[in-house]
Write a protein that holds these residues in place. Structure first.
Motif, PDB file in Angstrom:
ATOM      1  N   SER A   9       2.582   7.375  -6.322  1.00 37.60           N
ATOM      2  CA  SER A   9       1.604   8.319  -6.867  1.00 37.60           C
ATOM      3  C   SER A   9       1.891   9.730  -6.397  1.00 37.60           C
ATOM      4  O   SER A   9       1.840  10.693  -7.182  1.00 37.60           O
ATOM      5  CB  SER A   9       0.194   7.895  -6.454  1.00 37.60           C
ATOM      6  OG  SER A   9      -0.121   6.613  -6.951  1.00 37.60           O
ATOM      7  N   GLU A  10       2.210   9.874  -5.101  1.00 42.80           N
ATOM      8  CA  GLU A  10       2.446  11.197  -4.536  1.00 42.80           C
ATOM      9  C   GLU A  10       3.738  11.821  -5.052  1.00 42.80           C
ATOM     10  O   GLU A  10       3.777  13.011  -5.388  1.00 42.80           O
ATOM     11  CB  GLU A  10       2.485  11.097  -3.011  1.00 42.80           C
ATOM     12  CG  GLU A  10       2.670  12.429  -2.298  1.00 42.80           C
ATOM     13  CD  GLU A  10       2.611  12.306  -0.790  1.00 42.80           C
ATOM     14  OE1 GLU A  10       3.285  13.102  -0.092  1.00 42.80           O
ATOM     15  OE2 GLU A  10       1.908  11.387  -0.294  1.00 42.80           O
ATOM     16  N   LEU A  11       4.795  11.030  -5.150  1.00 41.74           N
ATOM     17  CA  LEU A  11       6.102  11.568  -5.517  1.00 41.74           C
ATOM     18  C   LEU A  11       6.240  11.839  -7.010  1.00 41.74           C
ATOM     19  O   LEU A  11       6.969  12.751  -7.414  1.00 41.74           O
ATOM     20  CB  LEU A  11       7.211  10.605  -5.070  1.00 41.74           C
ATOM     21  CG  LEU A  11       7.372  10.429  -3.561  1.00 41.74           C
ATOM     22  CD1 LEU A  11       8.342   9.290  -3.263  1.00 41.74           C
ATOM     23  CD2 LEU A  11       7.860  11.718  -2.902  1.00 41.74           C
ATOM     24  N   THR A  12       5.561  11.055  -7.841  1.00 39.10           N
ATOM     25  CA  THR A  12       5.697  11.221  -9.292  1.00 39.10           C
ATOM     26  C   THR A  12       4.577  12.045  -9.907  1.00 39.10           C
ATOM     27  O   THR A  12       4.766  12.667 -10.955  1.00 39.10           O
ATOM     28  CB  THR A  12       5.737   9.863 -10.009  1.00 39.10           C
ATOM     29  OG1 THR A  12       4.462   9.203  -9.876  1.00 39.10           O
ATOM     30  CG2 THR A  12       6.847   8.987  -9.435  1.00 39.10           C
ATOM     31  N   GLU A  44       0.840  -1.205   0.000  1.00 40.58           N
ATOM     32  CA  GLU A  44       0.000   0.000   0.000  1.00 40.58           C
ATOM     33  C   GLU A  44       0.869   1.246   0.000  1.00 40.58           C
ATOM     34  O   GLU A  44       0.588   2.221  -0.708  1.00 40.58           O
ATOM     35  CB  GLU A  44      -0.921  -0.018   1.223  1.00 40.58           C
ATOM     36  CG  GLU A  44      -1.941   1.111   1.293  1.00 40.58           C
ATOM     37  CD  GLU A  44      -1.373   2.444   1.788  1.00 40.58           C
ATOM     38  OE1 GLU A  44      -1.952   3.487   1.444  1.00 40.58           O
ATOM     39  OE2 GLU A  44      -0.357   2.436   2.520  1.00 40.58           O
ATOM     40  N   ALA A  45       1.943   1.212   0.790  1.00 38.72           N
ATOM     41  CA  ALA A  45       2.828   2.370   0.909  1.00 38.72           C
ATOM     42  C   ALA A  45       3.532   2.676  -0.413  1.00 38.72           C
ATOM     43  O   ALA A  45       3.720   3.846  -0.774  1.00 38.72           O
ATOM     44  CB  ALA A  45       3.858   2.134   2.010  1.00 38.72           C
ATOM     45  N   PHE A  46       3.937   1.634  -1.144  1.00 40.11           N
ATOM     46  CA  PHE A  46       4.591   1.875  -2.434  1.00 40.11           C
ATOM     47  C   PHE A  46       3.651   2.594  -3.391  1.00 40.11           C
ATOM     48  O   PHE A  46       4.027   3.587  -4.022  1.00 40.11           O
ATOM     49  CB  PHE A  46       5.064   0.565  -3.074  1.00 40.11           C
ATOM     50  CG  PHE A  46       5.520   0.769  -4.490  1.00 40.11           C
ATOM     51  CD1 PHE A  46       6.753   1.339  -4.769  1.00 40.11           C
ATOM     52  CD2 PHE A  46       4.694   0.438  -5.559  1.00 40.11           C
ATOM     53  CE1 PHE A  46       7.163   1.576  -6.076  1.00 40.11           C
ATOM     54  CE2 PHE A  46       5.087   0.659  -6.874  1.00 40.11           C
ATOM     55  CZ  PHE A  46       6.329   1.232  -7.127  1.00 40.11           C
ATOM     56  N   VAL A  57       7.431  10.142   2.205  1.00 38.67           N
ATOM     57  CA  VAL A  57       6.083  10.685   2.327  1.00 38.67           C
ATOM     58  C   VAL A  57       5.650  10.553   3.777  1.00 38.67           C
ATOM     59  O   VAL A  57       6.252   9.814   4.559  1.00 38.67           O
ATOM     60  CB  VAL A  57       5.079   9.947   1.410  1.00 38.67           C
ATOM     61  CG1 VAL A  57       5.458  10.140  -0.060  1.00 38.67           C
ATOM     62  CG2 VAL A  57       4.990   8.465   1.758  1.00 38.67           C
ATOM     63  N   ASP A  58       4.609  11.279   4.146  1.00 36.49           N
ATOM     64  CA  ASP A  58       4.060  11.141   5.494  1.00 36.49           C
ATOM     65  C   ASP A  58       3.533   9.715   5.681  1.00 36.49           C
ATOM     66  O   ASP A  58       3.011   9.100   4.746  1.00 36.49           O
ATOM     67  CB  ASP A  58       2.927  12.141   5.716  1.00 36.49           C
ATOM     68  CG  ASP A  58       3.430  13.575   5.773  1.00 36.49           C
ATOM     69  OD1 ASP A  58       4.625  13.779   6.084  1.00 36.49           O
ATOM     70  OD2 ASP A  58       2.644  14.501   5.478  1.00 36.49           O
ATOM     71  N   SER A  59       3.669   9.212   6.874  1.00 32.82           N
ATOM     72  CA  SER A  59       3.230   7.847   7.218  1.00 32.82           C
ATOM     73  C   SER A  59       3.814   6.832   6.245  1.00 32.82           C
ATOM     74  O   SER A  59       3.117   6.302   5.368  1.00 32.82           O
ATOM     75  CB  SER A  59       1.700   7.756   7.218  1.00 32.82           C
ATOM     76  OG  SER A  59       1.148   8.596   8.194  1.00 32.82           O
ATOM     77  N   PRO A  60       5.124   6.540   6.379  1.00 34.88           N
ATOM     78  CA  PRO A  60       5.762   5.578   5.477  1.00 34.88           C
ATOM     79  C   PRO A  60       5.010   4.249   5.377  1.00 34.88           C
ATOM     80  O   PRO A  60       4.960   3.636   4.319  1.00 34.88           O
ATOM     81  CB  PRO A  60       7.142   5.391   6.104  1.00 34.88           C
ATOM     82  CG  PRO A  60       7.406   6.679   6.809  1.00 34.88           C
ATOM     83  CD  PRO A  60       6.075   7.107   7.349  1.00 34.88           C
TER      84      PRO A  60
END
Length: 351
Positions: free
Chosen positions: A166-169, A159-161, A294-297
């Motif tokens: 999505s957030e970083l790219t 889930e974290a990946f 990201v927040d909450s790794p």
């Protein structure tokens, strides 16, 4: 200590009580019994809000706790300042001249740096492999060698990946071709969480049982020994993500040039799994696990039973007579924890 506990209590308000079910149960027990009194524990996990909540159990149980953080994650300066100002004992590196009773390690980074008088508890597969290969003269309990770690590694890390990528790219995952290097717990979790977004997923692994499982799940399964097939898949991939737990596995086994066509390269292991064949800056986040940017790794309800188990290793080492070497976290405890977690969160029936 009062200020430190107050800081942790403030942080805990950010989380729902259900996401802290196991750690809160553990907290109530150690507050009553003080099982860690007189013990000095070296805690080497990424310093996050979530790990501060984990530390509360050790403090409440009476331990003297020294805190450091693995090299693969940069510590948030603001959080570190709060921790130190509240009375937390922080070290940029392993403290010298201090007798450590028990190490709570991540990625095996304490090997050769400290010799605990009682033993160590390792939380990751990467670290478990390192401790297994090392000539250690003390017992190590591996949380990773139990079913409970699948809650974090398969569900939480997967889930974290997806969330971090999505957030970083800022790009869509829909219909894109992902190549997942490694189909152990982490690789399975990544593929599982990618499947709602794309059916174009290839996985690479050397184990026959992992390849068979990938095929059952409808994935393109490639034997890691077939260099030409792996490199061909890499040349067509939109994103290549490593999850083998083996440092430099790509550079050491394949032509790195075949991987450079991918738009994104991401590492989800504790070590740089791409290696020296890749130019600096080419792998996302400096080849460190992208979810730590990201927040909450990892979401707290996935970490809760794993952190509980990591802490419980202190009790197991203290009251068991284990021989030197690596030991799996007990199955009977792990299986019950997983069953309780599944009933609580109605998730993870496939693990």
């Amino acid at each position: 200590m009062t200020k430190l506990i107050q800081l942790i209590q403030e942080i805990k308000r950010e989380y729902s009580p259900i996401s802290l079910t196991f750690l809160n149960q553990q907290l109530r027990r150690v507050q009553r019994d003080k099982p860690y009194a007189g013990k000095t524990i070296l805690h080497n996990l990424p310093l996050t809000h979530e790990t501060l909540i984990k530390l509360e159990v050790l403090y409440a149980g009476g331990a003297e706790v020294l805190v450091t953080s693995p090299s693969f994650m940069d510590v948030q300066p603001g959080l570190l300042h709060q921790f130190v100002q509240a009375g937390g004992r922080w070290f940029d590196d392993v403290p010298e001249g201090v007798q450590i009773d028990i190490c709570l390690d991540c990625a095996g980074e304490l090997i050769g740096k400290v010799r605990p008088s009682i033993g160590c508890v390792e939380i990751t597969g990467t670290g478990t492999n390192k401790y297994t290969a090392a000539n250690i003269d003390y017992p190590v309990i591996s949380v990773d060698m139990s079913k409970v770690k699948a809650l974090e590694a398969m569900l939480g890390t997967g889930e974290a990946f997806v969330r971090a990528f999505s957030e970083l790219t800022g790009t869509t995952l829909d219909g894109q071709h992902f190549l997942v290097m490694g189909y152990g717990k982490v690789g399975q979790g990544i593929a599982h969480h990618l499947q709602p977004h794309t059916s174009n997923i290839s996985v690479v692994d050397k184990k026959t049982e992992h390849l068979a499982l990938a095929k059952e799940k409808g994935l393109d399964a490639i034997n890691a020994a077939d260099k030409s097939l792996v490199e061909a898949a890499a040349g067509k991939a939109f994103c290549i993500v490593t999850a083998t737990g083996i440092e430099s596995v790509v550079s050491d086994n394949y032509d790195a040039r075949a991987f450079l066509n991918a738009q994104f390269l991401a590492n989800m292991g504790g070590e740089d799994e791409f290696g020296a064949g890749f130019p600096a800056g080419r792998v996302m986040c400096g080849a460190k696990p992208i979810n730590f940017f990201v927040d909450s790794p990892t979401l707290m309800h996935y970490l809760d039973p794993v952190f509980y188990s990591h802490n419980l290793g202190v009790d197991l080492l203290s009251f068991s007579r284990l021989a030197p070497g690596v030991h799996a976290f007990p199955d009977f405890i792990a299986n019950e924890l997983v069953a309780q977690w599944q009933r609580l969160h109605q998730e993870g029936a496939h693990i």
